[in-house]
Enzyme design. Structure first.
Site, PDB file in Angstrom:
ATOM      1  N   ALA A 164      -3.708  -0.943  -3.455  1.00 46.82           N
ATOM      2  CA  ALA A 164      -2.497  -0.762  -2.946  1.00 46.82           C
ATOM      3  C   ALA A 164      -2.030  -2.099  -2.267  1.00 46.82           C
ATOM      4  O   ALA A 164      -2.635  -2.924  -1.831  1.00 46.82           O
ATOM      5  CB  ALA A 164      -2.841   0.211  -1.782  1.00 46.82           C
ATOM      6  N   SER A 165      -0.638  -1.908  -2.263  1.00 48.07           N
ATOM      7  CA  SER A 165       0.025  -3.276  -1.561  1.00 48.07           C
ATOM      8  C   SER A 165      -0.394  -3.638  -0.252  1.00 48.07           C
ATOM      9  O   SER A 165      -0.143  -4.848   0.178  1.00 48.07           O
ATOM     10  CB  SER A 165       1.385  -3.007  -1.734  1.00 48.07           C
ATOM     11  OG  SER A 165       1.994  -1.866  -0.804  1.00 48.07           O
ATOM     12  N   ARG A 166      -0.947  -2.803   0.489  1.00 46.31           N
ATOM     13  CA  ARG A 166      -1.299  -3.154   1.924  1.00 46.31           C
ATOM     14  C   ARG A 166      -2.742  -3.838   1.826  1.00 46.31           C
ATOM     15  O   ARG A 166      -3.128  -4.611   2.874  1.00 46.31           O
ATOM     16  CB  ARG A 166      -1.806  -1.816   2.697  1.00 46.31           C
ATOM     17  CG  ARG A 166      -2.604  -0.918   2.162  1.00 46.31           C
ATOM     18  CD  ARG A 166      -2.461   0.432   3.080  1.00 46.31           C
ATOM     19  NE  ARG A 166      -3.714   1.514   2.577  1.00 46.31           N
ATOM     20  CZ  ARG A 166      -3.279   2.450   1.610  1.00 46.31           C
ATOM     21  NH1 ARG A 166      -2.005   2.192   0.914  1.00 46.31           N
ATOM     22  NH2 ARG A 166      -4.119   3.308   1.326  1.00 46.31           N
ATOM     23  N   TYR A 167      -3.330  -3.767   0.554  1.00 45.87           N
ATOM     24  CA  TYR A 167      -4.689  -4.853   0.510  1.00 45.87           C
ATOM     25  C   TYR A 167      -4.574  -5.964  -0.102  1.00 45.87           C
ATOM     26  O   TYR A 167      -5.490  -6.596  -0.192  1.00 45.87           O
ATOM     27  CB  TYR A 167      -5.550  -3.861  -0.286  1.00 45.87           C
ATOM     28  CG  TYR A 167      -6.175  -2.292   0.550  1.00 45.87           C
ATOM     29  CD1 TYR A 167      -6.377  -2.332   1.719  1.00 45.87           C
ATOM     30  CD2 TYR A 167      -5.892  -1.328  -0.432  1.00 45.87           C
ATOM     31  CE1 TYR A 167      -6.652  -1.386   2.398  1.00 45.87           C
ATOM     32  CE2 TYR A 167      -6.281  -0.030   0.346  1.00 45.87           C
ATOM     33  CZ  TYR A 167      -6.405  -0.071   1.689  1.00 45.87           C
ATOM     34  OH  TYR A 167      -6.793   1.396   2.181  1.00 45.87           O
ATOM     35  N   ILE A 168      -3.438  -6.023  -0.789  1.00 45.62           N
ATOM     36  CA  ILE A 168      -3.292  -7.478  -1.663  1.00 45.62           C
ATOM     37  C   ILE A 168      -2.198  -8.393  -0.964  1.00 45.62           C
ATOM     38  O   ILE A 168      -1.504  -7.803  -0.185  1.00 45.62           O
ATOM     39  CB  ILE A 168      -3.135  -7.263  -3.080  1.00 45.62           C
ATOM     40  CG1 ILE A 168      -1.763  -6.327  -3.116  1.00 45.62           C
ATOM     41  CG2 ILE A 168      -4.245  -6.591  -3.822  1.00 45.62           C
ATOM     42  CD1 ILE A 168      -1.352  -6.243  -4.759  1.00 45.62           C
TER      43      ILE A 168
END
Length: 880
Positions: free
Chosen positions: A121-125
């Site tokens: 998910a974009s919040r993790y990368i």
């Protein structure tokens, strides 16, 4: 009356459909939507190689760039200030850019293009701009800007990309009414091609994929519509029962590739034991094969029936001046390179203007301070007076300046601080002016030599960013895989000859052969009719079937021999023909078409064999010769539509097979596949030789047995076979063996005299053992003796077989080699010998199967000798 008319009109409208014209809607709404999708979503611009969402992502990353990583979710949110769509489309587009490993420096789980795993998910990368992106993508001073969709911000019309980015990354999209598919190309090769273009040289560029693999660019067509490239996985043989896939085709991943292999196995097109996926940083898929399955054949089958080979149709479509443009990759590179030159020129001109402005003000500043013009303003009481005083003081010293002194320049002089004036160093000021003059001269030199400057720019990019970006995809021309040759035949074909049915479901009827669901079958009937049909569960082809087999397209070696009666009371004719192509499910008449025609004799010969038959006539009238032999070798191979040669005008009683024949065709090449221990004609394994009819294969085993065999493709070989080669009758066999009874080593030379019998050339004592055997004309051997206790080791002995012993019979004991104990016997390099030359195939008078044409039997007389005959084969013979 009017009320009645209204009622009638309303009733009519209720019972009938009304027609509404939508031309205006179509013209205004649909075309607007199509234009929007084409220009704003799906197709990249030729100027910078970006689609709008990609361009907005890159601009947002530049806005946020401080050298540190940013959460992708944060970048996506910032991009929504420019992009009038949801966050999902932005995040997906950003992941795609990041996976191409060129513009974005990624951190975290960004997915895997090899396995098909999606990104986290974009919040993790996290992400930041790469050094390459900062170097070649941005320059606000030469960027054209426009308002964002809501008017709150400015976004670039196109980014000033100074590199053929579109070709490096590739791009694809589906719009309304058109699509684009530009394949990625190699970073270094693009730079080299740009340099060649700038130097006025020709260049060619071909795709290069991050998944590596193999590509056939024979029909690339410069990436234009109608072109096609074929991509393959890289498959190699790990051992005789294991294949390993180390690179995959572009457009696939290991999951989809394995799924396609399993589906092909389930359908029976290939046969595998199991698959292991060991892919991590690099691809490694192990395909385990059952025993007796050829790895080479399985590799071809994987290419034929799975995603290990696929075709990609490129389509070069870009946006130029707000219009779609179909263009090839060569022209794309030219335009990109020319655009880079113009951007470099604009950049140099801006820098030149900046340096000239700096030089102008530095010169004014020096005049202002060095000549103490600032003292002239001490007595001025108004701002206008200050400006005029400074202007008056500067005029005597500004003749060397390159432009007039403006009021803005004077205002800047008044802003100089007293501290700076007090510490002013004339030498340092002059050094600064000299440095600016050097920079101005350098930029002017670059502008005067713009092409050389651009070439140096591209070479710098190659030096700084080209490391590790070498070509990954191997360019190779593919051989077409014949699916009918590599498919596993796991279905059985049956025939009901009397009723005229063939198929795979007739299990109570006669078994014909194994087949596959992609095979065609060829059928001949007693009436002289022929048909080719697709394999099916049950198909009616015609009653009284005399021959049925799997049909091979373009097969010029299978020759059909036929004798038929022309009409119920007509003469009989003989013909030989091949069937190379035909229309499926169409009935062909091989006779003259007269009613009552029937086949007397028919045989199908896989290698053009020509047998001898005996013709028996009925005793009618005063016929003197009732019986004679007919040799099919004396009948020319013609077209299947030919009438044939006359056999007799009289009634035939019966035809008998007298003697099986040998091939009348050119020699055929035969290979041996060591993995499955089988002969083949498909170029698998090691070439054994070219074989004619009388030619045989020599087989020698470790147990000391020797024989010659007919090279039939169905032959199975012993596990202890040590020699297999084309047999040359006069070539001697040389051997050293240990005789178990006499406990001595013997040397013998012999030739094979009884070609039809397997014989042993060493004694039958259980302790007898073959040491070495050679089929060379003049072999040499070296004998190493065992060192005995208390004695020096005896020097090695060389054995010249030709001098040591004459050629004797195969049953002869041979000459004793030595009484001493031997440690090892090994073959040396043979002595030179010019072997008798075989008659080349072109010198043999045979019918050329490559030119099977219709020949009039009245004008052509066959003239064939025994030398014309070729290899034996197991054809099907039918007698009536």
């Amino acid at each position: 009356m009017s009320e009645e008319n209204d009622d009638l009109l309303n009733e009519y409208e209720e019972n009938h459909e009304t027609i509404t014209k939508v031309s205006g809607m179509f013209k205004d709404w649909f075309l607007d939507y199509a234009s929007y999708v084409i220009l704003e979503r799906a197709v990249p611009a030729i100027e910078d190689g970006f689609k709008p969402v990609q361009r907005r992502i890159m601009q947002s990353m530049k806005d946020l760039d401080d050298g540190r990583y940013n959460k992708v979710a944060n970048i996506v949110g910032h991009t929504m200030q420019y992009h009038p769509h949801g966050d999902a489309s932005i995040a997906d587009a950003m992941v795609q850019i990041g996976q191409k490993d060129l513009l974005i420096d990624t951190q975290g789980n960004w997915g895997n293009i090899l396995t098909g795993d999606s990104a986290a998910a974009s919040r993790y990368i996290e992400a930041r701009l790469s050094k390459f992106a900062i170097d070649v993508v941005y320059n606000p001073k030469i960027t054209e800007w426009q308002s964002s969709y809501d008017g709150r911000r400015k976004e670039p019309v196109n980014l000033p990309v100074m590199f053929p980015l579109l070709l490096a990354q590739g791009g694809e999209g589906i719009a309304v009414g058109l699509s684009t598919k530009i394949l990625p190309h190699n970073f270094i090769e693009l730079i080299d091609a740009s340099v060649k273009h700038l130097k006025g040289k020709r260049f060619t560029i071909y795709p290069d994929f991050p998944t590596a693999g193999i590509i056939d660019i024979s029909n690339y067509n410069d990436g234009l519509r109608g072109g096609k490239v074929r991509v393959r996985a890289k498959i190699s043989q790990l051992d005789k029962n294991t294949l390993v896939i180390t690179e995959i085709p572009y457009g696939t991943n290991t999951s989809s590739l394995i799924d396609s292999i399993l589906k092909a196995n389930d359908k029976g097109k290939i046969k595998i034991k199991k698959i292991e996926d060991n892919t991590a940083a690099e691809v490694e898929i192990l395909v385990h094969l059952p025993g007796g399955i050829s790895p080479d054949k399985t590799i071809d089958a994987l290419y034929a029936f799975t995603s290990c080979e696929s075709s990609i149709s490129p389509l070069g479509c870009v946006i130029e001046d707000n219009k779609p443009l179909f263009v090839g990759v060569t022209e794309m590179l030219r335009r990109s390179t020319d655009n880079t030159v113009q951007l470099l020129k604009s950049e140099l001109e801006i820098r030149l203007g900046e340096f000239e402005e700096q030089w102008h003000f530095a010169s004014l500043e020096r005049i202002f301070i060095e000549n103490r013009i600032y003292r002239d303003i001490e007595e001025e009481e108004t701002w206008e007076g200050v400006i005029k005083a400074i202007d008056k003081g500067l005029k005597p010293h500004t003749k060397h300046l390159k432009r007039a002194v403006l009021e803005d320049d004077i205002v800047r002089l008044t802003e100089i601080r007293i501290k700076r004036i007090s510490k002013f160093d004339i030498d340092k000021a002059q050094q600064k002016i000299d440095a600016l003059e050097d920079q101005i001269a350098q930029i002017k030199h670059h502008l005067a030599n713009l092409i050389d400057y651009a070439i140096a720019y591209f070479e710098r990019l190659k030096k700084e960013y080209g490391e590790g970006r070498e070509r990954q995809t191997e360019i190779r021309t593919f051989d077409d895989v014949d699916a009918t040759k590599v498919i596993i035949r796991n279905t059985k074909l049956y025939v009901n000859r009397a009723e005229g049915f063939v198929g795979t479901s007739l299990k109570r009827d006669e078994y014909v052969c194994d087949c596959s669901d992609i095979d065609d079958i060829i059928v001949f009937t007693k009436e002289g009719k022929m048909m080719v049909s697709k394999v099916d569960t049950k198909t009616f082809v015609g009653k009284d079937i005399i021959h049925v087999a799997v049909f091979k397209k373009k097969d010029k070696r299978t020759i059909y021999n036929m004798i038929y009666k022309d009409g119920s009371k007509g003469p009989s004719y003989v013909k030989r023909f091949a069937v190379t192509s035909m229309t499926r499910d169409r009935e062909y008449d091989l006779t003259n078409g007269n009613k009552g025609s029937a086949v007397w004799y028919f045989s199908a010969n896989p290698n053009g064999e020509a047998e001898v038959v005996t013709i028996n006539l009925r005793q009618v009238g005063s016929i003197k010769k009732l019986k004679w032999d007919l040799d099919f070798a004396e009948v020319l191979i013609k077209n299947r539509t030919s009438k044939g040669n006359l056999v007799t005008k009289h009634a035939i009683k019966k035809i008998e097979l007298k003697e099986k024949g040998v091939s009348t065709l050119k020699p055929r090449k035969i290979w041996f596949d060591d993995t499955v221990q089988r002969l083949n004609v498909d170029e698998r394994g090691e070439l054994v030789g070219e074989f004619r009819g009388e030619d045989r294969i020599l087989i020698i085993t470790q147990s000391g047995n020797i024989k010659t065999i007919v090279p039939e493709l169905t032959t199975r070989f012993e596990d202890d076979m040590i020699v297999m080669e084309k047999w040359v009758p006069k070539k001697p066999i040389s051997a050293i063996y240990f005789d178990g009874e006499k406990e001595r080593y013997y040397v013998k030379r012999f030739v094979v005299e009884n070609e039809l019998k397997e014989e042993s050339f060493i004694s039958d004592h259980p302790n007898s053992q073959l040491e070495i055997v050679s089929t060379d004309w003049r072999p040499m051997a070296e004998v190493e003796f065992t060192k005995e206790r208390g004695k020096d080791r005896k020097d090695n002995m060389e054995v010249n077989f030709e001098e040591f012993i004459a050629i004797k019979g195969i049953s002869a004991l041979g000459n004793q080699l030595t009484k001493d104990k031997i440690n090892q016997v090994s073959l040396l390099e043979s002595l030179p010998y010019e072997a008798p030359k075989e008659i080349p195939a072109n010198d043999i008078e045979v019918v050329d199967e490559e030119n099977i044409t219709s020949i009039d039997s009245k004008t052509e007389e066959p003239n064939k000798s025994k030398e014309d005959k070729g290899l034996n084969g197991e054809g099907q013979i039918t007698l009536f």
